[in-house]
Write a protein that holds these residues in place. Structure first.
Motif, PDB file in Angstrom:
ATOM      1  N   HIS A   1     -10.256  -7.058  -2.024  1.00  0.00           N
ATOM      2  CA  HIS A   1     -11.625  -7.388  -2.439  1.00  0.00           C
ATOM      3  C   HIS A   1     -11.673  -8.801  -3.033  1.00  0.00           C
ATOM      4  CE1 HIS A   1     -15.671  -6.963  -3.975  1.00  0.00           C
ATOM      5  NE2 HIS A   1     -15.219  -7.366  -5.150  1.00  0.00           N
TER       6      HIS A   1
ATOM      7  N   ASP B   1      -6.466  -2.421  -2.724  1.00  0.00           N
ATOM      8  CA  ASP B   1      -7.893  -2.604  -2.434  1.00  0.00           C
ATOM      9  C   ASP B   1      -8.514  -3.665  -3.342  1.00  0.00           C
ATOM     10  OD1 ASP B   1      -7.739  -0.733  -0.411  1.00  0.00           O
ATOM     11  OD2 ASP B   1      -8.612   0.895  -1.612  1.00  0.00           O
ATOM     12  N   ALA B   2      -8.099  -3.702  -4.598  1.00  0.00           N
ATOM     13  CA  ALA B   2      -8.601  -4.730  -5.519  1.00  0.00           C
ATOM     14  C   ALA B   2      -8.167  -6.122  -5.052  1.00  0.00           C
ATOM     15  CB  ALA B   2      -8.104  -4.467  -6.936  1.00  0.00           C
TER      16      ALA B   2
ATOM     17  N   GLU C   1       0.951  -6.002  -8.296  1.00  0.00           N
ATOM     18  CA  GLU C   1       1.409  -5.676  -6.949  1.00  0.00           C
ATOM     19  C   GLU C   1       2.884  -6.016  -6.733  1.00  0.00           C
ATOM     20  OE1 GLU C   1       0.016  -6.313  -2.321  1.00  0.00           O
ATOM     21  OE2 GLU C   1      -0.618  -7.793  -3.801  1.00  0.00           O
TER      22      GLU C   1
ATOM     23  N   ARG D   1       0.838  -1.199   0.000  1.00  0.00           N
ATOM     24  CA  ARG D   1       0.000   0.000   0.000  1.00  0.00           C
ATOM     25  C   ARG D   1       0.875   1.252   0.000  1.00  0.00           C
ATOM     26  NH1 ARG D   1      -5.204   0.713   0.496  1.00  0.00           N
ATOM     27  NH2 ARG D   1      -5.682  -1.318   1.373  1.00  0.00           N
TER      28      ARG D   1
ATOM     29  N   SER E   1      -0.550   1.780  -5.663  1.00  0.00           N
ATOM     30  CA  SER E   1      -1.721   2.622  -5.421  1.00  0.00           C
ATOM     31  C   SER E   1      -2.691   1.901  -4.494  1.00  0.00           C
ATOM     32  CB  SER E   1      -2.409   2.960  -6.744  1.00  0.00           C
ATOM     33  OG  SER E   1      -3.058   1.814  -7.262  1.00  0.00           O
ATOM     34  N   ASP E   2      -3.501   2.683  -3.796  1.00  0.00           N
ATOM     35  CA  ASP E   2      -4.530   2.089  -2.955  1.00  0.00           C
ATOM     36  C   ASP E   2      -5.457   1.210  -3.787  1.00  0.00           C
ATOM     37  OD1 ASP E   2      -3.642   3.214  -0.590  1.00  0.00           O
ATOM     38  OD2 ASP E   2      -5.044   4.891  -0.648  1.00  0.00           O
ATOM     39  N   ALA E   3      -5.693   1.618  -5.030  1.00  0.00           N
ATOM     40  CA  ALA E   3      -6.597   0.866  -5.894  1.00  0.00           C
ATOM     41  C   ALA E   3      -6.093  -0.553  -6.132  1.00  0.00           C
ATOM     42  CB  ALA E   3      -6.782   1.592  -7.229  1.00  0.00           C
ATOM     43  N   VAL E   4      -4.782  -0.729  -6.325  1.00  0.00           N
ATOM     44  CA  VAL E   4      -4.217  -2.061  -6.555  1.00  0.00           C
ATOM     45  C   VAL E   4      -4.409  -2.936  -5.323  1.00  0.00           C
ATOM     46  CG1 VAL E   4      -2.057  -3.335  -6.924  1.00  0.00           C
ATOM     47  CG2 VAL E   4      -2.564  -1.319  -8.309  1.00  0.00           C
TER      48      VAL E   4
END
Length: 188
Positions: A76, A72-73, A120, A63, A67-70
């Motif tokens: 999830h 967070d995905a 990641e 993190r 990116s947070d998006a990577v």
């Protein structure tokens, strides 16, 4: 040249585990009866400890650099996989629709591993000192040693939750594993 555990970094460790997961998927697909159940239980255990360790060690470190998006995905996908694996475990390898549900689950897990390996892990490798990556491998092994051996979809996906709830669930899971293995050996 083979890499010793001390020399192996966290990315090498996780990629090795991804390959082991793929092998176990193939073993479950190609076996029946007790052999299938045994391979499935090995797969469930490896997925549970692997994902728990990633949530505790790898994703928080990623993190910072990715990116947070990577991240967070990834979280999830892992939380969704826990729910599906919980349902698949409850279904059992003898269920008439196990093969169909298992094949869909396998596709998602392989896609998730590919996502980590392509999005990641490269960022983590690029932005993290090699010595730290090796220390992280040790931390992942330690986390896996005390992680639950079954998916617990209701636990959530945060590292804080894993630290608080993971160890008691791991004790319960490992006790249940020992009893199951004892029964299997006693009934041979």
């Amino acid at each position: 040249m083979t890499t010793t555990q001390q020399d192996q970094d966290v990315i090498e460790l996780l990629c090795d585990q991804h390959n082991e997961i793929k092998s176990l998927f193939a073993e479950v697909r190609s076996t029946t009866g007790e052999d299938r159940k045994h391979a499935f239980h090995q797969l469930v255990r490896l997925l549970a400890v692997h994902e728990s360790a990633e949530e505790l060690i790898v994703h928080p470190a990623s993190r910072h650099d990715a990116s947070d998006a990577v991240v967070d995905a990834c979280l999830h996908e892992e939380n969704e996989a826990k729910r599906e694996l919980t349902n698949l475990y409850a279904l059992g390898t003898d269920a008439h629709d196990f093969d169909e549900v298992f094949a869909a689950f396998e596709r998602k897990v392989i896609a998730h591993a590919t996502h980590e390996e392509q999005q990641e892990f490269p960022v983590l490798r690029r932005n993290t000192d090699p010595a730290k990556l090796r220390r992280m491998a040790g931390a992942v092994r330690a986390a896996e040693a005390v992680a639950p051996t079954r998916p617990h979809a209701g636990m959530g996906e945060s590292a804080k939750t894993m630290v608080l709830v993971g160890p008691p669930m791991a004790i319960f899971d490992r006790t249940r594993d020992a009893v199951r293995d004892w029964h299997r050996k006693a009934n041979r």
